[in-house]
Design an enzyme around this catalytic site. Structure first.
Site, PDB file in Angstrom:
ATOM      1  CD  GLU A  78      33.619  14.338  48.336  1.00 12.50           C
ATOM      2  OE1 GLU A  78      33.343  13.879  47.102  1.00 12.50           O
ATOM      3  OE2 GLU A  78      34.333  15.282  48.577  1.00 12.50           O
ATOM      4  NE  ARG A  88      48.716  17.423  44.855  1.00 13.96           N
ATOM      5  CZ  ARG A  88      49.139  18.406  46.152  1.00 13.96           C
ATOM      6  NH1 ARG A  88      50.442  18.741  46.278  1.00 13.96           N
ATOM      7  NH2 ARG A  88      48.225  18.458  47.062  1.00 13.96           N
ATOM      8  CB  CYS A 141      39.621  12.517  51.569  1.00 13.11           C
ATOM      9  SG  CYS A 141      40.098  13.838  53.240  1.00 13.11           S
ATOM     10  CG  HIS A 165      36.265  16.716  51.138  1.00 14.77           C
ATOM     11  ND1 HIS A 165      36.283  15.672  50.171  1.00 14.77           N
ATOM     12  CD2 HIS A 165      37.523  16.505  51.797  1.00 14.77           C
ATOM     13  CE1 HIS A 165      37.259  15.146  50.309  1.00 14.77           C
ATOM     14  NE2 HIS A 165      38.402  15.440  51.066  1.00 14.77           N
TER      15      HIS A 165
END
Length: 214
Positions: A78, A88, A141, A165
């Site tokens: 990342e 979510r 994350c 990730h």
């Protein structure tokens, strides 16, 4: 040199999280650096506190957080974390923030301070599929990546930090739809090792283009 490497516990109904399962397979030394391994909760609030405590205790030079990105097909290092929490699904403590800043006094975003391109290059050179990612999402994350970079900026000067990730490991896709991407756990662990090696050996990033069009 000390490198603190964290991996999340299982979440979202999964029995395992390949993030920490792969972290556990890492050697105790990489490129001469001591590797400190830590499992952290997939929880917005507690994860940041656990990592902050570990940073105070171990005084690492580098912090690499690792998380699962089900649906991605390769290792993704990342580049940026944003000051936003929007979940979510609830985290493992039932927290489900909506359109909230992670830190009221934090920057809009923080860039990784580890050499992300060099990390991707080293993974690829050693046969591990890898890309840079320019979004860590808005779940835990992104939260832990942002919080660690915030802490490095505000409280632990000189600490470099980043996030990797990882895909599902093969056992997780049994029963999932045909075509669900995965990677063997030992290859995930090797990818982490090569990424950490590059982070430990390079303070400057590789001068290569790795941008995305979308």
């Amino acid at each position: 040199m000390k490198v603190l490497v964290t991996g999340f516990d299982p979440f979202g109904g999964e029995a395992v999280n390949p993030a920490f399962e792969a972290v556990k397979l890492l050697p105790d030394q990489i490129a001469g650096a001591q590797i400190i391994k830590l499992e952290i909760p997939t929880v917005f609030t507690r994860s940041a506190k656990v990592v902050e405590q570990a940073m105070e205790e171990h005084k690492p030079d580098i912090v690499i957080n690792v998380g699962q990105a089900g649906g991605r097909s390769c290792m993704t290092v990342e580049k940026v974390a944003i000051n936003l929490a929007e979940a979510r699904i609830p985290d493992n403590d039932g927290e489900q923030p909506f359109d909230e800043p992670l830190r009221e006094d934090g920057e809009t975003a923080y860039f990784a301070t580890v050499p992300v391109k060099a990390m991707v290059e080293n993974m690829r050179k050693n046969g591990v599929p890898a890309h840079i990612s320019y979004t860590a999402g808005t779940y835990v994350c992104n939260s832990i990546m942002y919080n660690v970079l915030y802490l490095a900026a505000k409280k632990f000067p000189g600490v470099r930090a980043g996030f990797i990730h990882v895909p599902y490991e093969n056992g997780q896709v049994v029963g999932k739809p045909n075509g669900t991407p995965f990677m063997p756990l030992d290859l995930i662990a090797k990818g982490l090792e090569y990424g950490i090696e590059a982070a430990a050996q390079n303070t400057e990033d590789a001068k290569v283009t790795m941008g995305e069009t979308h």
